[in-house]
Design a protein around this motif. Structure first.
Motif, PDB file in Angstrom:
ATOM      1  N   ILE A 181       5.322  -8.821   4.992  1.00 29.08           N
ATOM      2  CA  ILE A 181       4.140  -8.154   5.143  1.00 29.08           C
ATOM      3  C   ILE A 181       3.147  -8.998   4.180  1.00 29.08           C
ATOM      4  N   LEU A 182       2.270  -9.565   5.046  1.00 26.72           N
ATOM      5  CA  LEU A 182       1.392 -10.597   4.067  1.00 26.72           C
ATOM      6  C   LEU A 182      -0.167  -9.950   3.738  1.00 26.72           C
ATOM      7  N   HIS A 183      -0.380  -9.384   4.858  1.00 27.07           N
ATOM      8  CA  HIS A 183      -1.696  -8.999   5.054  1.00 27.07           C
ATOM      9  C   HIS A 183      -1.836  -7.256   5.347  1.00 27.07           C
ATOM     10  N   THR A 184      -2.666  -6.637   4.260  1.00 29.92           N
ATOM     11  CA  THR A 184      -2.863  -5.424   4.308  1.00 29.92           C
ATOM     12  C   THR A 184      -4.463  -5.129   4.134  1.00 29.92           C
ATOM     13  N   ALA A 185      -4.842  -3.875   4.699  1.00 28.24           N
ATOM     14  CA  ALA A 185      -6.308  -3.526   4.462  1.00 28.24           C
ATOM     15  C   ALA A 185      -6.526  -2.334   4.296  1.00 28.24           C
ATOM     16  N   TRP A 186      -7.473  -1.891   3.354  1.00 27.41           N
ATOM     17  CA  TRP A 186      -7.482  -0.185   3.237  1.00 27.41           C
ATOM     18  C   TRP A 186      -9.132  -0.015   3.509  1.00 27.41           C
ATOM     19  N   HIS A 187      -9.179   1.179   4.297  1.00 28.00           N
ATOM     20  CA  HIS A 187     -10.437   1.698   4.849  1.00 28.00           C
ATOM     21  C   HIS A 187     -11.359   1.631   3.617  1.00 28.00           C
ATOM     22  N   PRO A 188     -12.675   1.409   3.648  1.00 23.10           N
ATOM     23  CA  PRO A 188     -13.539   1.325   2.503  1.00 23.10           C
ATOM     24  C   PRO A 188     -13.777   2.927   1.928  1.00 23.10           C
ATOM     25  N   LEU A 189     -13.577   3.555   2.822  1.00 23.56           N
ATOM     26  CA  LEU A 189     -14.312   5.089   2.520  1.00 23.56           C
ATOM     27  C   LEU A 189     -13.267   6.109   2.761  1.00 23.56           C
ATOM     28  N   ASP A 190     -12.013   5.843   3.186  1.00 23.20           N
ATOM     29  CA  ASP A 190     -11.106   6.837   3.589  1.00 23.20           C
ATOM     30  C   ASP A 190      -9.801   6.344   3.252  1.00 23.20           C
ATOM     31  N   ASN A 191      -8.793   7.326   3.159  1.00 22.11           N
ATOM     32  CA  ASN A 191      -7.333   6.719   2.894  1.00 22.11           C
ATOM     33  C   ASN A 191      -6.881   6.570   4.447  1.00 22.11           C
ATOM     34  N   ILE A 192      -7.195   5.641   4.879  1.00 21.19           N
ATOM     35  CA  ILE A 192      -6.626   5.049   6.005  1.00 21.19           C
ATOM     36  C   ILE A 192      -6.237   3.602   5.756  1.00 21.19           C
ATOM     37  N   ILE A 193      -5.130   3.162   5.960  1.00 18.77           N
ATOM     38  CA  ILE A 193      -4.454   1.523   5.637  1.00 18.77           C
ATOM     39  C   ILE A 193      -4.197   0.888   7.010  1.00 18.77           C
ATOM     40  N   ALA A 194      -4.278  -0.229   7.122  1.00 17.51           N
ATOM     41  CA  ALA A 194      -3.805  -1.085   8.090  1.00 17.51           C
ATOM     42  C   ALA A 194      -2.957  -2.159   7.667  1.00 17.51           C
ATOM     43  N   VAL A 195      -1.659  -2.132   8.237  1.00 22.51           N
ATOM     44  CA  VAL A 195      -0.494  -3.200   7.391  1.00 22.51           C
ATOM     45  C   VAL A 195      -0.078  -4.201   8.719  1.00 22.51           C
ATOM     46  N   ALA A 196      -0.149  -5.265   8.573  1.00 24.13           N
ATOM     47  CA  ALA A 196       0.402  -6.086   9.521  1.00 24.13           C
ATOM     48  C   ALA A 196       1.711  -6.581   9.150  1.00 24.13           C
ATOM     49  N   THR A 197       2.706  -6.405  10.022  1.00 21.90           N
ATOM     50  CA  THR A 197       4.035  -7.037   9.979  1.00 21.90           C
ATOM     51  C   THR A 197       4.064  -8.462  10.802  1.00 21.90           C
ATOM     52  N   THR A 198       4.705  -8.995  11.188  1.00 25.64           N
ATOM     53  CA  THR A 198       4.625 -10.297  11.791  1.00 25.64           C
ATOM     54  C   THR A 198       3.647 -10.329  12.884  1.00 25.64           C
ATOM     55  N   ASN A 199       4.091  -9.317  13.762  1.00 21.33           N
ATOM     56  CA  ASN A 199       3.093  -9.351  15.168  1.00 21.33           C
ATOM     57  C   ASN A 199       2.656  -8.021  15.297  1.00 21.33           C
ATOM     58  N   ASN A 200       2.658  -7.118  14.609  1.00 24.02           N
ATOM     59  CA  ASN A 200       2.400  -5.870  14.884  1.00 24.02           C
ATOM     60  C   ASN A 200       1.328  -5.016  13.751  1.00 24.02           C
ATOM     61  N   LEU A 201       0.355  -4.524  14.182  1.00 24.73           N
ATOM     62  CA  LEU A 201      -0.316  -3.852  13.315  1.00 24.73           C
ATOM     63  C   LEU A 201      -0.115  -2.339  13.104  1.00 24.73           C
ATOM     64  N   TYR A 202       0.118  -1.797  11.977  1.00 20.30           N
ATOM     65  CA  TYR A 202       0.556  -0.455  11.783  1.00 20.30           C
ATOM     66  C   TYR A 202      -0.593   0.253  11.209  1.00 20.30           C
ATOM     67  N   ILE A 203      -1.237   1.372  11.306  1.00 29.78           N
ATOM     68  CA  ILE A 203      -2.164   2.098  10.737  1.00 29.78           C
ATOM     69  C   ILE A 203      -1.542   3.406  10.360  1.00 29.78           C
ATOM     70  N   PHE A 204      -1.694   3.616   9.004  1.00 26.12           N
ATOM     71  CA  PHE A 204      -1.210   4.714   8.289  1.00 26.12           C
ATOM     72  C   PHE A 204      -2.489   5.694   7.841  1.00 26.12           C
ATOM     73  N   GLN A 205      -2.260   7.030   7.751  1.00 33.87           N
ATOM     74  CA  GLN A 205      -3.233   7.706   7.234  1.00 33.87           C
ATOM     75  C   GLN A 205      -2.487   8.513   6.094  1.00 33.87           C
ATOM     76  N   ASP A 206      -3.353   9.012   5.318  1.00 33.40           N
ATOM     77  CA  ASP A 206      -2.706  10.235   4.289  1.00 33.40           C
ATOM     78  C   ASP A 206      -2.762  11.562   4.924  1.00 33.40           C
ATOM     79  N   LYS A 207      -1.682  12.322   4.727  1.00 30.48           N
ATOM     80  CA  LYS A 207      -1.466  13.567   5.437  1.00 30.48           C
ATOM     81  C   LYS A 207      -2.469  14.654   4.658  1.00 30.48           C
TER      82      LYS A 207
END
Lengths: 266, 449
Positions: free
Chosen positions: B420-446
């Protein structure tokens, strides 16, 4: 903390060849040569070469120490006058096992020496634990030669560069004074020849060997007693240690540059 | 403002979505090379090795199901860069998108900068939900009418249509970089931006494509004397005269453009002395900085090198204020990682909205978060196995030696192809985008309560 097992041997020589392969492969990579990656690889190359050279000379130095002690003991017992003639060192019919102070030649390379000697090159081994003369500097311009047949020990003043030596001491004048230039030349002329690049260190050794065996570059001096055996090998060389390190690191950095210069042709 | 009070690493992260192909055979063009939220977090852009940009948009919150925080769906896809060939140098120029940076929104349209190794492009992404109807000279299908058949004149009207998102290249900033571009950064003045390659940094005006100013040049007169390259660069978030650039030697230079036209002389030099006991063949490689990011408040900056993340106070140059080990267990594996080229992987890092947590990626599809406030860290995994809707991610642990506990993974079992080389965090919320090789995962806090 358990450091885990190393999956590969951190061996300087293999790192050198791995690094050279990486640099070679980068030239055919899509998108052009990556300057950053090649710069980092050349740092590894430099680090590995420094360690390799130090290890090499530490080994030779230790062997030379042993040989000289044995020789002196033998001479004391036999009480032969030590009267080597200059020609003896160059006679082709001496039957002596040769210990090259360089890595063994690749087969088919260069001119094999007709004569063989125990040749060890005095080289600095800073901080070597086995070294009874710790702190003494040595230089590649003196070689102690043992003739197993006559048990004659001579110190040969060589005005040539050691094969693996990355330094060009000023007195190594007869040879092109910059091994860096030599390496550059090799690299440059080999740029289009893919095999040569990975065989780089071998070709360099072939060149050096030819220079080493040129008898014009040797002259001998007599040794008559125990003190002069040890003294002549090391005297006057302490001051050269700092120069040597400086030259070596400068050459190492310059050789690093030779790679990047060849790489960055754009 | 925050939609949720930020709670750092005591929060639980849930799977939200995953984008991209499922099959294990990864097409090289699909490898994600950059991920970036826009300034509101409504849009999420990714770039890939094939030169494409995909933009996701967060839907309007579903009021009936507040626990399903808005989903991101594809908003626009376009081919940003194509492979090119430099005939003069016999060099192929990769179309891979190295960086995407959003411009702050000024009108209805969105703008972003995307760059490959040589060329930066300004893209306008605009919506069209209306079309003109009732042309005088054209038929419905666009064919021109026979002029003789026109007997009256009418004014065309705009009628609704299905939303269409158009991306068009508005500017192309080319031919300014000899070496490979690694960074672009938009200035807080919203008029200029910088682009950095291995040896130089250029300053551009967003409106002007045929000129750029060189503001940093570290190319030595003799290339044989080259000892370091520029690895990343960024403008300060609110001081439009200040920018930083990091180097392969592990240093960061802060420059003030008011000081001189050419900012080769830094105003500040941030450097931590090397620990001599850690010296190895690979010391230079692992100290090379792969990413530098200012905190949102502009008081700190974060750097990523191969094994760690460091937080620097801009007022203190001689050492970082915080150092976090990402995967120290790799220190004894550097030789293998050198052989398989993993040691050259360039990991990025990011801050959360209020600068209390930082995040970065690792191997085996692990990513790490470091809570600066609570001094806690967590390792999470992005995998298809943990991809049930709202499934809470279980913290992962790498076993470095001794007896491996249940649920721990040993260092030798890590998959170094899954990075995982590339990650991004939503500027205002607890949502993150995490890139594996060819997939983009979006996680959020519970969300609780």
């Amino acid at each position: 903390m358990d450091r885990g097992t190393m999956e590969c041997a951190v061996d300087a020589q293999s790192l050198i060849s791995i690094s050279l392969m990486k640099i070679h492969n980068s030239r055919t990579q899509r998108g052009g040569i990556k300057l950053h990656k090649n710069l980092l690889v050349s740092y590894v190359l430099r680090n590995a070469r420094q360690v390799y050279i130090k290890e090499k000379y530490a080994e030779i130095y230790r062997m030379q120490q042993y040989e000289e002690v044995m020789t002196v003991c033998n001479e004391i017992q036999e009480l032969n006058p030590l009267d080597p003639e200059p020609e003896d060192a160059e006679e082709e019919d001496l039957e002596v096992a040769a210990l090259s102070c360089c890595a063994p030649l690749q087969d088919g390379g260069g001119k094999e020496p007709e004569t063989s000697f125990y040749r060890s090159c005095c080289m600095e081994t800073p901080g070597s634990p086995c070294d009874p003369f710790a702190g003494n500097g040595s230089h590649c311009n003196k070689t102690t030669v043992l003739d197993l047949d006559t048990h004659v020990v001579t110190t040969v003043e060589n005005r040539y560069l050691h094969q693996d030596c990355c330094c060009s001491a000023p007195q190594c004048a007869p040879v092109p004074d910059s091994p860096v230039r030599k390496r550059k030349g090799d690299f440059g002329c080999c740029a289009s020849d893919l095999e040569e690049v990975s065989d780089f260190s071998a070709s360099r050794k072939r060149v050096r060997r030819e220079e080493c065996t040129d008898p014009n570059y040797t002259d001998t001096s007599n040794i008559s007693n125990l003190i002069s055996i040890f003294g002549s090998g090391f005297s006057g060389l302490l001051s050269r240690q700092a120069d040597l390190e400086q030259i070596c690191s400068k050459q190492a950095l310059a050789s690093l540059g030779a790679w990047t210069r060849a790489i960055v042709a754009f | 403002t925050f939609l949720q009070p930020p709670r750092g690493c005591d929060m639980q992260w849930c799977f939200s979505q995953v984008k991209g192909a499922i099959d294990d055979d990864v097409a090289e063009a699909d490898i994600i090379s950059t991920v970036e939220f826009n300034h509101t977090g409504e849009l999420l852009a990714t770039g890939d090795k094939g030169g494409r940009v995909v933009i996701f948009q967060q839907e309007i919150e579903n009021k009936n199901y507040p626990q399903l925080r808005s989903e991101y769906n594809v908003y626009s896809t376009f081919q940003s860069h194509e492979p090119e060939f430099d005939y003069l140098k016999s060099l192929e120029i990769e179309e891979k998108i190295n960086k995407i940076r959003w411009l702050p929104q000024k009108n209805a349209a969105q703008f972003l900068l995307s760059t490959n190794d040589k060329t930066i492009k300004l893209w306008k992404i605009s919506e069209r939900d209306r079309r003109a109807d009732g042309y005088n000279l054209k038929e419905e299908d666009g064919r021109y009418k026979d002029p003789n058949s026109i007997t009256s004149l009418r004014v065309p009207v705009l009628i609704p249509m299905d939303l269409m998102v158009e991306a068009s290249p508005r500017r192309v900033f080319a031919n300014a970089h000899t070496y490979h571009i690694n960074s672009v950064s938009v200035n807080s003045d919203h008029e200029t931006y910088l682009s950095a390659d291995d040896l130089r940094i250029n300053l551009w005006n967003l409106e002007i494509t045929d000129r750029s100013f060189n503001i940093v040049d570290i190319k030595p007169a003799n290339m044989e004397e080259l000892t370091e390259v520029i690895t990343a660069s960024e403008f300060h978030p609110n001081q439009c005269n200040t920018f930083v650039f990091s180097s392969s030697k592990g240093t960061i230079r802060l420059c003030d453009m008011r000081a001189s036209a050419l900012c080769d002389k830094h105003s500040k030099l941030f450097e931590e002395p090397e620990n001599p006991s850690n010296r190895s063949f690979f010391s230079e490689i692992i100290s090379s900085i792969s990413d530098v990011k200012f905190s949102h408040n502009g008081q700190y900056m974060m750097t990523r090198d191969y094994l760690s993340v460091k937080i620097w106070d801009l007022k203190m140059e001689n050492r970082p204020v915080e150092t976090y080990q990402v995967h120290e267990y790799l220190r004894s594996k550097l030789c293998s990682l050198y052989e398989n080229d993993c040691i050259f992987d360039k990991f990025e890092c990011c801050w959360n909205g209020n600068d209390s947590v930082v995040m970065t990626g690792s191997y085996n599809n692990f990513f790490r978060m470091f809570d600066r406030e609570h001094r806690r860290d967590v390792t999470l995994e992005a995998s298809r196995e943990n991809s049930k809707p709202l499934q809470v991610l279980k913290p992962r642990k790498v076993c470095t030696g001794g007896k491996r506990k249940k649920d721990e993974i040993s260092v030798d079992s890590l998959d170094f192809n899954k990075k995982i080389l590339h990650t991004a965090w939503h500027p205002l919320d607890n949502i993150i985008a995490v890139a594996t090789t060819n997939n983009l995962y979006i996680f959020q806090d519970k969300l609780t309560g």
